[in-house]
Design a protein around this motif. Structure first.
Motif, PDB file in Angstrom:
ATOM      1  N   VAL A 100       0.853  -1.196   0.000  1.00 33.36           N
ATOM      2  CA  VAL A 100       0.000   0.000   0.000  1.00 33.36           C
ATOM      3  C   VAL A 100       0.884   1.239   0.000  1.00 33.36           C
ATOM      4  O   VAL A 100       1.821   1.352   0.782  1.00 33.36           O
ATOM      5  CB  VAL A 100      -0.943   0.010   1.224  1.00 33.36           C
ATOM      6  N   PHE A 101       0.571   2.146  -0.922  1.00 34.78           N
ATOM      7  CA  PHE A 101       1.258   3.430  -1.017  1.00 34.78           C
ATOM      8  C   PHE A 101       0.270   4.531  -0.710  1.00 34.78           C
ATOM      9  O   PHE A 101      -0.938   4.377  -0.906  1.00 34.78           O
ATOM     10  CB  PHE A 101       1.795   3.665  -2.444  1.00 34.78           C
ATOM     11  N   SER A 102       0.775   5.662  -0.274  1.00 36.07           N
ATOM     12  CA  SER A 102      -0.059   6.831  -0.074  1.00 36.07           C
ATOM     13  C   SER A 102       0.220   7.793  -1.225  1.00 36.07           C
ATOM     14  O   SER A 102       1.366   8.145  -1.485  1.00 36.07           O
ATOM     15  CB  SER A 102       0.284   7.485   1.261  1.00 36.07           C
ATOM     16  N   PHE A 103      -0.843   8.163  -1.923  1.00 33.56           N
ATOM     17  CA  PHE A 103      -0.738   9.070  -3.059  1.00 33.56           C
ATOM     18  C   PHE A 103      -1.462  10.365  -2.720  1.00 33.56           C
ATOM     19  O   PHE A 103      -2.396  10.369  -1.919  1.00 33.56           O
ATOM     20  CB  PHE A 103      -1.394   8.447  -4.305  1.00 33.56           C
ATOM     21  N   ALA A 104      -1.068  11.454  -3.339  1.00 29.65           N
ATOM     22  CA  ALA A 104      -1.790  12.716  -3.182  1.00 29.65           C
ATOM     23  C   ALA A 104      -2.861  12.777  -4.260  1.00 29.65           C
ATOM     24  O   ALA A 104      -2.583  12.534  -5.435  1.00 29.65           O
ATOM     25  CB  ALA A 104      -0.830  13.890  -3.310  1.00 29.65           C
TER      26      ALA A 104
END
Length: 151
Positions: A100-104
């Motif tokens: 899981v990545f955090s994207f803007a």
């Protein structure tokens, strides 16, 4: 101060313990064993589909609800699955399925996305809520209900 047996409704503050589980019994989240959490009905702390099921409950009651996807985290939306160029990810990241990545997002808010496929050219990321499409078991124990204007 005497206890008033107010039912959960609009303009009430509710103190409760809860657990959220999947149909297979695996627990996703719980605060049983800890202090109750409190929220004001309609403040956005609980999804509306969960909140509505509490209406009419009073202090001391405990119930288990089965919440269909439409009232919980919705159905998966294929438009929330995006293909991205591999070079958008740093070279030193070991990609793997489930990462899981955090994207803007466009508004600058953080949006989690899970890698569901990748190769040397593309990475496929699913931005659907991880519980989208799942029926949720919602176990609730109400400790106290009071008019929200007391706060």
């Amino acid at each position: 101060m005497s206890e008033i047996n107010v039912p959960v409704s609009e303009s009430t503050r509710v103190y409760l313990n809860f657990s959220v589980s999947l149909e297979d019994g695996s627990e996703v989240d719980t605060n049983f064993g800890g202090d109750p959490v409190e929220f004001a009905v309609g403040d956005g702390s609980l999804l509306a589909g969960f909140e509505r099921r509490l209406f009419g409950m009073t202090a001391g009651e405990r119930k288990m609800f089965t919440v269909p996807p439409e009232d919980a985290f919705g159905q998966p939306n294929e438009n929330n699955v995006q293909r991205m160029k591999r070079e958008q990810f740093e070279d030193d990241i070991d990609l793997e399925i489930g990462l899981v990545f955090s994207f803007a997002d466009a508004g600058g808010s953080e949006l989690p996305g899970m890698v569901i496929a990748f190769d040397d050219a593309e990475v496929t990321v699913d931005f659907n809520h991880p519980l989208a499409g799942r029926t949720i078991l919602f176990d609730v124990h109400i400790h106290r209900v009071e008019p929200a204007e007391l706060h």
